[in-house]
Each structure stands twice: as C-alpha cells, then as structure tokens.
Design an enzyme around this catalytic site. Sequence first.
Site, short mmCIF file in Angstrom:
data_model
loop_
_atom_site.label_atom_id
_atom_site.label_comp_id
_atom_site.label_asym_id
_atom_site.label_seq_id
_atom_site.Cartn_x
_atom_site.Cartn_y
_atom_site.Cartn_z
N SER A 1 37.68 46.43 36.51
CA SER A 1 36.87 45.53 36.16
C SER A 1 35.36 45.85 36.68
O SER A 1 35.09 46.44 37.71
CB SER A 1 37.15 44.25 37.40
OG SER A 1 36.19 43.33 37.87
N LEU A 2 34.44 45.49 35.73
CA LEU A 2 33.01 45.85 35.83
C LEU A 2 32.56 44.85 37.16
O LEU A 2 31.58 45.39 38.06
CB LEU A 2 32.11 45.37 34.68
CG LEU A 2 32.36 46.33 33.40
CD1 LEU A 2 31.40 45.84 32.36
CD2 LEU A 2 31.65 47.83 33.83
N ARG A 3 33.16 43.60 37.32
CA ARG A 3 32.78 42.85 38.42
C ARG A 3 33.23 43.30 39.91
O ARG A 3 31.94 43.47 40.56
CB ARG A 3 33.32 41.33 38.18
CG ARG A 3 33.32 40.47 39.49
CD ARG A 3 34.32 39.45 39.55
NE ARG A 3 35.74 39.74 39.59
CZ ARG A 3 36.56 40.11 40.51
NH1 ARG A 3 36.01 39.97 41.77
NH2 ARG A 3 37.84 40.63 40.44
N ARG A 4 34.15 44.10 39.98
CA ARG A 4 34.43 44.70 41.12
C ARG A 4 33.46 45.88 41.22
O ARG A 4 33.30 46.49 42.61
CB ARG A 4 36.02 45.17 41.22
CG ARG A 4 36.94 43.81 41.22
CD ARG A 4 38.53 44.30 41.17
NE ARG A 4 39.09 42.87 41.17
CZ ARG A 4 40.39 42.95 40.43
NH1 ARG A 4 40.66 43.91 39.62
NH2 ARG A 4 41.09 41.92 40.49
N ARG B 1 53.65 38.95 27.09
CA ARG B 1 53.49 40.37 27.30
C ARG B 1 54.76 41.07 28.00
O ARG B 1 55.34 40.25 28.81
CB ARG B 1 52.20 40.72 28.00
CG ARG B 1 50.91 40.52 27.37
CD ARG B 1 49.66 40.47 28.10
NE ARG B 1 49.47 41.64 28.76
CZ ARG B 1 48.61 42.13 29.84
NH1 ARG B 1 48.03 41.00 30.50
NH2 ARG B 1 48.61 43.15 30.30
N THR C 1 51.65 50.60 36.80
CA THR C 1 50.87 51.75 36.31
C THR C 1 50.01 52.15 37.40
O THR C 1 49.72 53.17 37.80
CB THR C 1 50.57 51.74 35.04
OG1 THR C 1 51.65 51.51 33.96
CG2 THR C 1 49.84 53.04 34.58
N ARG C 2 49.14 51.17 37.56
CA ARG C 2 48.03 51.44 38.93
C ARG C 2 48.49 51.68 40.04
O ARG C 2 47.77 52.87 40.65
CB ARG C 2 47.20 49.93 38.72
CG ARG C 2 46.72 49.62 37.54
CD ARG C 2 45.75 48.30 37.52
NE ARG C 2 45.51 47.97 36.23
CZ ARG C 2 44.57 46.81 36.19
NH1 ARG C 2 43.89 46.28 37.15
NH2 ARG C 2 44.50 46.46 34.81
N LYS D 1 42.33 34.48 33.54
CA LYS D 1 41.12 35.12 33.69
C LYS D 1 41.05 36.24 32.54
O LYS D 1 40.05 36.68 31.88
CB LYS D 1 41.04 36.23 35.00
CG LYS D 1 41.80 37.19 35.33
CD LYS D 1 41.62 37.78 36.55
CE LYS D 1 42.69 38.97 36.71
NZ LYS D 1 42.61 40.14 35.95
N ASP D 2 42.25 36.34 31.73
CA ASP D 2 42.18 37.18 30.45
C ASP D 2 42.12 36.26 29.45
O ASP D 2 42.09 37.14 28.34
CB ASP D 2 43.72 38.00 30.44
CG ASP D 2 43.96 38.86 31.61
OD1 ASP D 2 43.11 39.18 32.15
OD2 ASP D 2 45.41 39.11 32.07
N CYS E 1 34.20 40.89 28.89
CA CYS E 1 34.19 41.77 29.98
C CYS E 1 32.99 42.75 29.90
O CYS E 1 33.24 43.87 30.86
CB CYS E 1 35.47 42.63 29.66
SG CYS E 1 36.97 41.84 29.47
N THR F 1 39.16 50.69 39.92
CA THR F 1 39.20 49.34 39.37
C THR F 1 38.90 49.22 37.82
O THR F 1 38.48 50.05 37.24
CB THR F 1 38.19 48.40 40.12
OG1 THR F 1 38.13 47.06 39.38
CG2 THR F 1 36.71 49.13 40.17
N SER G 1 54.88 43.55 30.33
CA SER G 1 54.69 44.10 31.59
C SER G 1 55.50 43.12 32.64
O SER G 1 55.80 41.95 32.38
CB SER G 1 53.34 43.98 31.96
OG SER G 1 52.57 42.70 32.33
N ARG H 1 43.18 51.58 34.46
CA ARG H 1 43.47 50.70 33.35
C ARG H 1 45.33 50.66 33.69
O ARG H 1 45.73 51.69 34.35
CB ARG H 1 43.30 50.99 32.05
CG ARG H 1 41.78 50.87 31.66
CD ARG H 1 41.66 49.30 31.44
NE ARG H 1 42.68 48.78 30.80
CZ ARG H 1 42.94 48.73 29.48
NH1 ARG H 1 42.00 49.46 28.72
NH2 ARG H 1 43.79 47.90 28.90
N GLY H 2 45.85 50.02 32.98
CA GLY H 2 47.18 49.76 32.95
C GLY H 2 47.91 48.74 33.73
O GLY H 2 47.31 47.95 34.30
#
Length: 292
Positions: free
Chosen positions: A124-127, A6, A149-150, A78-79, A239, A122, A8, A144-145
């Site tokens: 993440s649903l986990r966080r 990617r 960006t974040r 993790k992705d 996710c 965040t 980024s 997101r981003g």
Amino acid sequence: MVIASRESRLAMWQAEYVRDRLTLLYPQCDVKIVGMTTRGDQILDRTLSKVGGKGLFVKELEVAMAEGRADLAVHCLKDMPMELPQGFAMAAVLEREDARDAFVSNDYASLDELPAGAVVGTSSLRRQALIAARYPQLVIKPLRGNLDTRLGKLDRGEYAAIILAAAGLKRLGLASRIRSVLDADISLPAPGQGTLAIEIPERDDGLDLASLLAPLHHVPSALVSVAERKVSQVFGGSCQVPLASYATITGDQMRLRAMVATPDGQRMISAEASGPADSAEALGLQVAELLR
C-alpha cells in the site's frame, strides 16, 4: 444463487461467510460459490498503482455476473473502485471488522523496535507514506500476493516485518500472527478497510436481489464507508495516491479523519471534521475540500 469470488483463501472465506448467512436466511435456496482468478491475483511483480489499480480485483467477477454465470460477488470494500461500471450496484455493506493495520513480525514486537535499515513490506502506498514519515530509518519494499503468500515471504526472511489489514488475519484465524495493532493515530486506515460489500448486476428477470440481500446490510458500516469513499473519490479513487480516510460514529454524530501524502512521506496533510452521521457524503466532501 451463485456467488462469484476470487480463489484466495481470504476471498473464499468471505464468500463462504456470505453463503452461510444467506443459507440461514433462505434455507430453501441453494447457494453456491464459483472461484476465479483475477488480473490482480496474477500480476505479483508490480505494485497495483503501476498495473491498473483496484479494478484488477473485480473485473473478472463482473464479467461472470454480466454473462449470467454468477448472481453476486463479495468484495473487500477497499478493493472496489469508487465508481462501479454501468449495470452494477452495491447491494449491501456488511458489518465492519477491525479497520486497523496490523504489524506482523517473527522477531520484533512493533515498528518502534525495528533497527535502522530493517526491511518492511507493504503493498500500500498509504502505509508506505505513513511509515516513511514516522520511521525514515526503515527500508520499505513492495509486498504483493494473497495473505498466505505475504506471510510466507516474511517467514522466509525476505522482510523483517510486514504490515497487513488486521481484519483479514482475524477472519482466517491468524490473529496470533499480529504482534501489534497500529492505532489509527499512527496508521490511518484506508477507505472501507475491514468491510465487505456485495455487488450485483442489473437484472430483467424480475428477481429483486437487493431486497433478498437487505438483511445483510449494516447501516452504520455503510454510512462510514460513504464518507470515507467520498474523500477517495474526490482525489481520483485510485491506488496511485497515498490516501487514508477513517470514520467512526458515536450516537448520531460521525467523526471523519483523512490524510493525503506523497509516497515518500515527505509531504503529508491531514484534516478532520464531525457532523450528523446521516449526512455522510456531505461530511466526506467537506473533509476532502479541507485536504485539497
């Protein structure tokens, strides 16, 4: 040898890190990087759980490998989906960086200092679930981003604080942005967090890429990733479920902790077990069954 990545800044750092390791191992080999944008990079107005999950970050890289435009791809573990498509394999798992979450804020030193109503970002649903359960007075909004960006959204005042993976910040030399690192007892990491993995396609030209990449493989990191990802696999590997699993090795023993919750943090259950480190998959299945 061509590495698909990617575009980024963090993804390119990861690809460059692998390139440099390979160049040291095989100085006669010309290792190049081809950058590309994935669907996960393009869709920024919705959470991953609503637009297709982890595979959005790897599909284009796999197409490049299948078409012969690249020989391997470097991913954040993790992705990566729990099941790789037919014709692809995980050739190496690199030594893990810090697996923990990081609290990043320009005005506050920790989650405990945030006033009621403060907005925390965040992706993440986990966080989200873990923060909502422990700090119900806070407002959690999607973020997101890519990493830059974040951080930009935080610096523009859109959030009082954001939660990011500590590993990414450290790899990019941004450790100074971390106000505090969240202990695993507060924010249990995601499966594979802080770990890089190398994916390769099946080949019929006689080149044994797996053997060439073997010196990069870190066995302890691979073992804990097997246990962690097994828990996620049992729960669908997506996710869309707030799930955490985190394993550590001491001597020849592995300890695995895991959590599954509802997104609002209202319902949450945890489990843990220990066992031989070389029986990582069995331990992951044991903990997943305890949760289920």
